[in-house]
Write a protein that holds these residues in place. Structure first.
Motif, PDB file in Angstrom:
ATOM      1  N   TRP A  88       0.804  -1.209   0.000  1.00  0.00           N
ATOM      2  CA  TRP A  88       0.000   0.000   0.000  1.00  0.00           C
ATOM      3  C   TRP A  88       0.848   1.275   0.000  1.00  0.00           C
ATOM      4  CZ3 TRP A  88       1.068   3.116   4.089  1.00  0.00           C
ATOM      5  CH2 TRP A  88       1.662   2.526   5.208  1.00  0.00           C
ATOM      6  N   VAL A  89       2.135   1.193   0.291  1.00  0.00           N
ATOM      7  CA  VAL A  89       2.997   2.363   0.436  1.00  0.00           C
ATOM      8  C   VAL A  89       3.005   3.236  -0.819  1.00  0.00           C
ATOM      9  CG1 VAL A  89       5.385   3.111   0.827  1.00  0.00           C
ATOM     10  CG2 VAL A  89       4.438   1.255   2.177  1.00  0.00           C
ATOM     11  N   GLY A  90       2.913   2.635  -1.976  1.00  0.00           N
ATOM     12  CA  GLY A  90       2.934   3.396  -3.222  1.00  0.00           C
ATOM     13  C   GLY A  90       1.577   3.909  -3.661  1.00  0.00           C
ATOM     14  N   SER A  91       0.554   3.662  -2.905  1.00  0.00           N
ATOM     15  CA  SER A  91      -0.805   4.043  -3.288  1.00  0.00           C
ATOM     16  C   SER A  91      -1.229   5.339  -2.607  1.00  0.00           C
ATOM     17  CB  SER A  91      -1.768   2.924  -2.907  1.00  0.00           C
ATOM     18  OG  SER A  91      -3.099   3.361  -3.021  1.00  0.00           O
ATOM     19  N   PRO A  92      -1.544   6.379  -3.399  1.00  0.00           N
ATOM     20  CA  PRO A  92      -2.018   7.638  -2.797  1.00  0.00           C
ATOM     21  C   PRO A  92      -3.327   7.454  -2.017  1.00  0.00           C
ATOM     22  CG  PRO A  92      -1.518   7.954  -5.133  1.00  0.00           C
ATOM     23  CD  PRO A  92      -1.401   6.500  -4.852  1.00  0.00           C
ATOM     24  N   GLU A  93      -4.182   6.547  -2.512  1.00  0.00           N
ATOM     25  CA  GLU A  93      -5.437   6.293  -1.803  1.00  0.00           C
ATOM     26  C   GLU A  93      -5.178   5.733  -0.406  1.00  0.00           C
ATOM     27  OE1 GLU A  93      -4.826   4.905  -4.880  1.00  0.00           O
ATOM     28  OE2 GLU A  93      -6.059   6.221  -6.115  1.00  0.00           O
ATOM     29  N   ALA A  94      -4.168   4.905  -0.283  1.00  0.00           N
ATOM     30  CA  ALA A  94      -3.831   4.328   1.013  1.00  0.00           C
ATOM     31  C   ALA A  94      -3.344   5.410   1.974  1.00  0.00           C
ATOM     32  CB  ALA A  94      -2.773   3.238   0.859  1.00  0.00           C
ATOM     33  N   TRP A  95      -2.583   6.365   1.476  1.00  0.00           N
ATOM     34  CA  TRP A  95      -2.103   7.452   2.335  1.00  0.00           C
ATOM     35  C   TRP A  95      -3.256   8.344   2.782  1.00  0.00           C
ATOM     36  CZ3 TRP A  95       2.368   7.439   4.730  1.00  0.00           C
ATOM     37  CH2 TRP A  95       3.377   6.625   4.221  1.00  0.00           C
ATOM     38  N   VAL A  96      -4.203   8.598   1.889  1.00  0.00           N
ATOM     39  CA  VAL A  96      -5.399   9.375   2.271  1.00  0.00           C
ATOM     40  C   VAL A  96      -6.186   8.596   3.320  1.00  0.00           C
ATOM     41  CG1 VAL A  96      -7.615  10.266   1.436  1.00  0.00           C
ATOM     42  CG2 VAL A  96      -5.537  10.651   0.107  1.00  0.00           C
ATOM     43  N   ALA A  97      -6.322   7.289   3.109  1.00  0.00           N
ATOM     44  CA  ALA A  97      -7.034   6.450   4.076  1.00  0.00           C
ATOM     45  C   ALA A  97      -6.318   6.453   5.423  1.00  0.00           C
ATOM     46  CB  ALA A  97      -7.164   5.026   3.539  1.00  0.00           C
ATOM     47  N   LEU A  98      -4.993   6.427   5.414  1.00  0.00           N
ATOM     48  CA  LEU A  98      -4.226   6.448   6.665  1.00  0.00           C
ATOM     49  C   LEU A  98      -4.459   7.744   7.424  1.00  0.00           C
ATOM     50  CD1 LEU A  98      -2.153   5.226   8.618  1.00  0.00           C
ATOM     51  CD2 LEU A  98      -0.360   6.253   7.195  1.00  0.00           C
ATOM     52  N   VAL A  99      -4.403   8.871   6.718  1.00  0.00           N
ATOM     53  CA  VAL A  99      -4.633  10.170   7.370  1.00  0.00           C
ATOM     54  C   VAL A  99      -6.063  10.239   7.911  1.00  0.00           C
ATOM     55  CG1 VAL A  99      -4.826  12.657   6.947  1.00  0.00           C
ATOM     56  CG2 VAL A  99      -2.872  11.380   6.048  1.00  0.00           C
ATOM     57  N   THR A 100      -7.032   9.805   7.107  1.00  0.00           N
ATOM     58  CA  THR A 100      -8.431   9.824   7.530  1.00  0.00           C
ATOM     59  C   THR A 100      -8.649   8.929   8.739  1.00  0.00           C
ATOM     60  OG1 THR A 100      -9.120  10.196   5.244  1.00  0.00           O
ATOM     61  CG2 THR A 100     -10.802   9.413   6.771  1.00  0.00           C
ATOM     62  N   LEU A 101      -8.109   7.731   8.673  1.00  0.00           N
ATOM     63  CA  LEU A 101      -8.272   6.777   9.767  1.00  0.00           C
ATOM     64  C   LEU A 101      -7.570   7.252  11.036  1.00  0.00           C
ATOM     65  CD1 LEU A 101      -9.555   4.113  10.462  1.00  0.00           C
ATOM     66  CD2 LEU A 101      -7.536   2.953   9.592  1.00  0.00           C
ATOM     67  N   THR A 102      -6.409   7.862  10.903  1.00  0.00           N
ATOM     68  CA  THR A 102      -5.703   8.391  12.076  1.00  0.00           C
ATOM     69  C   THR A 102      -6.520   9.502  12.726  1.00  0.00           C
ATOM     70  OG1 THR A 102      -3.571   7.833  11.096  1.00  0.00           O
ATOM     71  CG2 THR A 102      -3.551   9.457  12.875  1.00  0.00           C
ATOM     72  N   ALA A 103      -7.070  10.412  11.918  1.00  0.00           N
ATOM     73  CA  ALA A 103      -7.916  11.486  12.461  1.00  0.00           C
ATOM     74  C   ALA A 103      -9.144  10.896  13.155  1.00  0.00           C
ATOM     75  CB  ALA A 103      -8.344  12.435  11.348  1.00  0.00           C
ATOM     76  N   ALA A 158      -2.191  -3.461   8.301  1.00  0.00           N
ATOM     77  CA  ALA A 158      -1.020  -2.645   8.644  1.00  0.00           C
ATOM     78  C   ALA A 158      -1.395  -1.170   8.718  1.00  0.00           C
ATOM     79  CB  ALA A 158       0.100  -2.860   7.632  1.00  0.00           C
ATOM     80  N   LEU A 159      -2.226  -0.695   7.798  1.00  0.00           N
ATOM     81  CA  LEU A 159      -2.684   0.704   7.835  1.00  0.00           C
ATOM     82  C   LEU A 159      -3.474   0.983   9.109  1.00  0.00           C
ATOM     83  CD1 LEU A 159      -3.899   1.551   4.213  1.00  0.00           C
ATOM     84  CD2 LEU A 159      -2.171   2.738   5.531  1.00  0.00           C
ATOM     85  N   MET A 160      -4.335   0.038   9.462  1.00  0.00           N
ATOM     86  CA  MET A 160      -5.141   0.217  10.677  1.00  0.00           C
ATOM     87  C   MET A 160      -4.248   0.264  11.911  1.00  0.00           C
ATOM     88  SD  MET A 160      -8.323  -2.321   9.969  1.00  0.00           S
ATOM     89  CE  MET A 160      -8.091  -3.169   8.420  1.00  0.00           C
ATOM     90  N   ALA A 161      -3.277  -0.609  11.982  1.00  0.00           N
ATOM     91  CA  ALA A 161      -2.373  -0.646  13.135  1.00  0.00           C
ATOM     92  C   ALA A 161      -1.552   0.640  13.223  1.00  0.00           C
ATOM     93  CB  ALA A 161      -1.455  -1.863  13.046  1.00  0.00           C
ATOM     94  N   ILE A 162      -1.055   1.125  12.092  1.00  0.00           N
ATOM     95  CA  ILE A 162      -0.287   2.375  12.076  1.00  0.00           C
ATOM     96  C   ILE A 162      -1.156   3.543  12.530  1.00  0.00           C
ATOM     97  CG2 ILE A 162       0.869   4.057  10.576  1.00  0.00           C
ATOM     98  CD1 ILE A 162       1.890   1.598   8.948  1.00  0.00           C
TER      99      ILE A 162
END
Length: 167
Positions: A4-19, A155-159
């Motif tokens: 997922w590291v190379g996916s912009p959607e995954a980074w948006v999801a990470l920021v959204t999920l962290t918030a 992994a995104l959820m855990a981060i």
């Protein structure tokens, strides 16, 4: 695992999920503050750090076991014409624990408002840490279920959970 590291959607999801985890974690912080405030002054900072660490570990544990909990949909028994599953029992038990804890804390705060000057101290540090861990499991169920619905990668959820606790 980290594709997922190379996916912009995954980074948006990470920021959204962290918030989202930060916002949904506010109730955890409130209860940790209430419980830690009942300890002697010398133990509060340690208990606060340990409580946050336990909160993170219990939330991660809940995250990794959520598929098992969500799979408990098969009815175990029937009560008053309604089928009760394992997931229902987990949610009912958590809700009852929250009601008990909230009632207990409201009662204690009202006693303090009447001029009762005695310091209420929980029996010990271990008791506070156990309560924090249990409360975090109950409070985190909604955020973990939301995370599973928003993001495909564990992994995104855990981060996101780790970042939210650090914040």
């Amino acid at each position: 695992m980290f594709e997922w590291v190379g996916s912009p959607e995954a980074w948006v999801a990470l920021v959204t999920l962290t918030a989202l985890e930060i916002v949904l974690g506010i109730d955890n912080i409130i209860f940790i503050s209430i419980l830690v405030g009942r300890l002697p002054e010398a133990q509060r900072n340690f208990a606060r750090r340990m409580g946050l660490g336990l909160a993170m570990l219990t939330r991660l544990g809940l995250l990794f076991s959520i598929s098992w909990v969500m799979g408990l949909t098969k009815p175990w028994f029937e009560l008053l014409g309604m089928s009760i599953s394992g997931r229902d029992l987990v949610l009912i038990g958590g809700g009852l624990f929250l009601l008990f804890k909230a009632t207990h804390e409201i009662h204690n705060s009202l006693e303090g408002a009447e001029g009762n000057d005695k310091q209420i101290v929980v029996t010990g540090l271990g008791s506070v840490l156990i309560q924090i861990a249990i409360l975090d499991i109950v409070f985190s169920l909604d955020s973990v279920i939301t995370a599973v619905g928003l993001v495909e990668h564990v992994a995104l959820m855990a981060i996101a959970i780790i970042l939210a606790v650090l914040v």
